[in-house]
Design a protein around this motif. Structure first.
Motif, PDB file in Angstrom:
ATOM      1  N   UNK A   1      31.874 -12.675  -2.027  1.00  0.00           N
ATOM      2  CA  UNK A   1      31.950 -13.533  -0.848  1.00  0.00           C
ATOM      3  C   UNK A   1      30.585 -13.680  -0.200  1.00  0.00           C
ATOM      4  N   UNK A   2      30.219 -14.911   0.087  1.00  0.00           N
ATOM      5  CA  UNK A   2      28.935 -15.206   0.718  1.00  0.00           C
ATOM      6  C   UNK A   2      29.081 -15.099   2.232  1.00  0.00           C
ATOM      7  N   UNK A   3      28.178 -14.355   2.843  1.00  0.00           N
ATOM      8  CA  UNK A   3      28.200 -14.218   4.293  1.00  0.00           C
ATOM      9  C   UNK A   3      27.211 -15.194   4.910  1.00  0.00           C
ATOM     10  N   UNK A   4      27.700 -15.999   5.871  1.00  0.00           N
ATOM     11  CA  UNK A   4      26.808 -16.901   6.601  1.00  0.00           C
ATOM     12  C   UNK A   4      26.125 -16.141   7.734  1.00  0.00           C
ATOM     13  N   UNK A   5      26.622 -14.968   8.036  1.00  0.00           N
ATOM     14  CA  UNK A   5      26.035 -14.148   9.080  1.00  0.00           C
ATOM     15  C   UNK A   5      24.964 -13.251   8.478  1.00  0.00           C
ATOM     16  N   UNK A   6      24.314 -12.471   9.308  1.00  0.00           N
ATOM     17  CA  UNK A   6      23.307 -11.557   8.783  1.00  0.00           C
ATOM     18  C   UNK A   6      23.934 -10.206   8.446  1.00  0.00           C
ATOM     19  N   UNK A   7      23.276  -9.495   7.558  1.00  0.00           N
ATOM     20  CA  UNK A   7      23.754  -8.199   7.097  1.00  0.00           C
ATOM     21  C   UNK A   7      22.625  -7.186   7.231  1.00  0.00           C
ATOM     22  N   UNK A   8      22.905  -6.038   7.864  1.00  0.00           N
ATOM     23  CA  UNK A   8      21.945  -4.937   7.954  1.00  0.00           C
ATOM     24  C   UNK A   8      22.471  -3.789   7.099  1.00  0.00           C
ATOM     25  N   UNK A   9      21.681  -3.352   6.120  1.00  0.00           N
ATOM     26  CA  UNK A   9      22.107  -2.256   5.250  1.00  0.00           C
ATOM     27  C   UNK A   9      21.062  -1.145   5.274  1.00  0.00           C
ATOM     28  N   UNK A  10      21.517   0.071   5.008  1.00  0.00           N
ATOM     29  CA  UNK A  10      20.631   1.235   4.934  1.00  0.00           C
ATOM     30  C   UNK A  10      20.836   1.898   3.577  1.00  0.00           C
ATOM     31  N   UNK A  11      19.770   2.040   2.802  1.00  0.00           N
ATOM     32  CA  UNK A  11      19.878   2.661   1.479  1.00  0.00           C
ATOM     33  C   UNK A  11      19.913   4.184   1.603  1.00  0.00           C
ATOM     34  N   UNK A  12      20.201   4.842   0.495  1.00  0.00           N
ATOM     35  CA  UNK A  12      20.245   6.306   0.489  1.00  0.00           C
ATOM     36  C   UNK A  12      18.911   6.927   0.889  1.00  0.00           C
ATOM     37  N   UNK A  13      17.835   6.196   0.605  1.00  0.00           N
ATOM     38  CA  UNK A  13      16.503   6.726   0.922  1.00  0.00           C
ATOM     39  C   UNK A  13      16.031   6.329   2.318  1.00  0.00           C
ATOM     40  N   UNK A  14      16.879   5.607   3.060  1.00  0.00           N
ATOM     41  CA  UNK A  14      16.542   5.249   4.432  1.00  0.00           C
ATOM     42  C   UNK A  14      15.889   3.894   4.608  1.00  0.00           C
TER      43      UNK A  14
END
Length: 726
Positions: free
Chosen positions: A414-427
């Motif tokens: 699914x494509x998000x038209x909103x923004x996405x903030x993600x944090x990886x395992x390494x920070x």
């Protein structure tokens, strides 16, 4: 809010002093009577906004010598610069790296609209999609903020939806009224319905056939590249060490003593201009690289799946007479389902589409098919008496919107038209998706995530209501003072005020005297645009380092008219050469790079392809004979070609003077085989292309026609002077 302490009033001398001052946004600086830099601690919780803008060299030095930063942002687009501004105003020690120029990617290639998204609201209602509704509501709130934070760079714009079927009138009216309702107190102006006659009065170019009426609603419009730069400069004034042409080579990692996990702790950086490499350490690294999001994520983890789904939009620029000065046009449902927009901008007209899927991360080159599709859509909306000509396309570019799939969602497709903030395992923190209008909210969410993930000591977001570079003392009448105090042309003064805001006086102060009675100062780069030579000098102070920076982002010449940009390049390169101490070889390289940029990325190639040495001559015999006769007026020696000397001779005979450099440019436009002369066949190819509408505004064609008519008038002998003849 916790701050690092320093001795008040300590005199700081040398590069380390500059770096210390630059790294700590809560300190102000001045020079004591001995000329040494002195730093003074500001009031608790109040980062200082400095009057002095650090040079790029000082910023690079700060990155190398300031020790560990709290936040390091990768990416100098709207979102990246927004993150740097947000962090710096919270009192965090902030750095930003951009491998090209600020706003060199997607952020300078937008539709120039500041909007909530009418079509997204339509989808939210039709599909009962609460996420889309929230996105529209947030965007409308941010629209109001953006218009207030930089009023010199933005303004409300009325946009017309033409209605050609009766049933569409109540359907669109309800939708637009809901758009106003969702905006609430942030509604710019209330939408309204127009009768057919009133719609044609406001938009006289509109197709009259079957027109029922129209609906007008309001969104915002801005100078996107300049807005991006204003955010970057404001961040720098709040203490962020921001550097363009600083490329991240790879991420630095360290082993966390508690968990034993690898953690991102900085980057290896290369100064693109000098080739020097150095490490920049930071507690938190933020990936805000737009279409290049996944390439930075793979620096952290090579196995990570892609989340960026690029969507391309092609835009063309046409002369201003294709649209009213202050009324746009939009159709949310074209023949292929895309949105078509038709907007006045910088006294020109932008037409384009949005959301065409693409599989590339670099900006695709606009094709002839792209341009012809837009022109065909434009023809659908304009009256039959308005001839939409291919030759009227003055520039063309393609921008990529980096849509994303949420990696934390169960439905990864699914494509998000909103923004996405993600944090990886390494920070590593990644901010992706979103839109120009919501850059501030995206930055706020990103820095909030950084504070939580890395236990940074900082307060709440302070960017709501914060005025950007140039906005503090700007007023709508500021340009009048520029005219009165400096003797600038009114058009130039208005341009400077609407581009630099209250900083326009700094540009006016360095403007050269023209030597004319009026204007007193302000030599234009090209006659038909209000950009002046002083802007090139000032742009260097604002971190411009290449000719492309000037023609595409510090001025918008490349986006408005590629031919004008090409003509301005030699003078731009000369001025930059003096400011940056370029050698002749460097100047030549910059000229070639800028010409290549115009040729491929800004539509010059597809423009010049309209007239080549292989172009077909499709003229009727009578036209061929007429154009041959015109050509022979210049080719008196019957050589089969004309040179600059032939043109000068004819112009001299009719008392017209054009300088030699301009004549070279005029002939070069038609000299298809580049042999320094225009042959008869080339002239006939030109006239054929003009008749077909593929070429317009040819100076040689207009000049030769004007000269022919002038000579005919001079040769005609009036009857009253011939004796009458009784």
């Amino acid at each position: 809010m916790a701050f690092r302490k320093a001795v008040k009033g300590t005199a700081l001398i040398g590069g380390s002093a500059i770096a210390t001052v630059f790294g700590l946004s809560q300190f102000s600086q001045y020079r004591n009577k001995h000329g040494a830099l002195v730093q003074v601690q500001a009031a608790e919780g109040a980062p200082v906004r400095r009057d002095h803008l650090p040079t790029r060299e000082q910023q690079i030095l700060a990155l190398q010598t300031s020790g560990e930063f709290d936040v390091l942002v990768i990416g100098g687009g709207a979102t990246g610069c927004g993150c740097a501004l947000d962090a710096a105003t919270r009192g965090l020690k902030t750095a930003l790296l951009e491998r090209d120029d600020f706003s060199s990617g997607t952020s300078s290639r937008s539709t120039k609209l500041i909007h909530g998204g009418v079509r997204y609201l339509q989808k939210a209602i039709m599909k009962l999609d609460f996420e889309q509704y929230r996105m529209v509501k947030e965007a409308l709130e941010e629209r109001a903020h953006l218009l207030q934070s930089a009023p010199h760079l933005s303004a409300p714009l009325p946009i017309m939806l033409p209605i050609y079927k009766w049933w569409q009138l109540p359907y669109y009216w309800i939708g637009i009224k809901l758009y106003d309702l969702v905006a609430g107190s942030q509604c710019l102006k209330s939408s309204y319905v127009l009768t057919k006659s009133r719609a044609l009065e406001l938009f006289p170019m509109l197709r009259e056939d079957k027109l029922v009426g129209a609906i007008v609603y309001y969104d915002g419009q801005h100078n996107d590249a300049r807005m991006n730069l204003a955010i970057a400069l404001t961040a720098a004034r709040y203490g962020a060490a921001t550097a363009n042409y600083a490329e991240v080579q790879h991420l630095l990692k360290t082993t966390d003593t508690g968990s034993g996990r690898q953690r991102v702790c900085g980057v290896r950086c290369r100064d693109v201009l000098t080739g020097k490499e150095f490490d920049v350490r930071a507690k938190c690294v933020i990936n805000a690289t737009g279409p290049f999001t996944d390439s930075v994520r793979r620096m952290d983890d090579q196995e990570v799946p892609n989340i960026c789904q690029p969507s391309a939009g092609v835009h063309i620029v046409m002369p201003g007479y294709y649209s009213p000065d202050n009324m746009g046009l939009l159709d949310p449902a074209t023949s292929d389902g895309r949105v078509i927009f038709f907007l006045p901008w910088e006294k020109m007209t932008i037409a384009g589409t949005t959301d065409s899927p693409t599989d590339v991360t670099s900006h695709p080159i606009p094709t002839e098919e792209d341009i012809n599709f837009i022109l065909s859509e434009v023809r659908n909306y304009l009256g039959a008496d308005v001839e939409v000509r291919r030759g009227d396309v003055l520039a063309a570019w393609s921008g990529i919107r980096p849509l994303v799939t949420n990696p934390d969602s169960k439905d990864t497709q699914s494509i998000s038209r909103n923004h996405v903030v993600t944090v990886s395992d390494s920070g590593l923190i990644t901010i992706a998706g979103g839109k120009w209008t919501t850059y501030r909210a995206m930055a706020r969410d990103t820095i909030d995530a950084a504070i939580r993930e890395h236990n940074l000591k900082a307060g709440s977001c302070k960017t709501m209501g914060l005025q950007l570079e140039g906005a503090q003392d700007w007023s709508p009448t500021l340009y009048i003072r520029l005219v009165q105090d400096y003797g600038l042309e009114s058009e130039v003064a208005q341009h400077l005020a609407s581009t630099y805001g209250d900083k326009a006086f700094e540009v006016a102060k360095i403007a050269q005297v023209t030597g004319k009675r009026w204007p007193i100062v302000g030599k234009r780069l090209v006659s038909e645009f209000p950009y002046i030579e002083a802007e090139v000098v000032y742009a260097v102070k604002e971190y411009a380092r290449t000719a492309v920076d000037i023609i595409s982002r510090r001025t918008r010449l490349a986006f408005l008219n590629v031919q004008a940009a090409d003509e301005a390049l030699p003078r731009i390169v000369d001025i930059m050469g003096k400011e940056l101490n370029w050698c002749e070889q460097k100047k030549k390289e910059q000229l070639e790079i800028a010409k290549t940029f115009l040729y491929y990325e800004m539509g010059y190639k597809v423009k010049t392809d309209q007239l080549t040495d292989r172009s077909e001559i499709s003229l009727v015999p009578s036209d061929i004979e007429r154009y041959k006769k015109r050509f022979r007026m210049f080719d008196k020696d019957k050589k089969g070609f004309i040179t600059i000397l032939d043109v000068q001779r004819v112009l001299q005979s009719i008392s017209v003077q054009i300088d030699e450099n301009t004549l070279h440019e005029i002939l070069n436009e038609v000299d298809l085989n580049k042999n320094g002369q225009v042959e008869l066949n080339e002239f006939l190819q030109l006239m054929s292309a003009i008749q077909k509408g593929r070429v317009s505004g040819s100076r040689l064609a207009v000049l030769m026609k004007s000269a022919e008519e002038n000579l005919r008038r001079r040769q005609a002998i009036p009857v009253d002077r011939s004796g009458g003849g009784l």
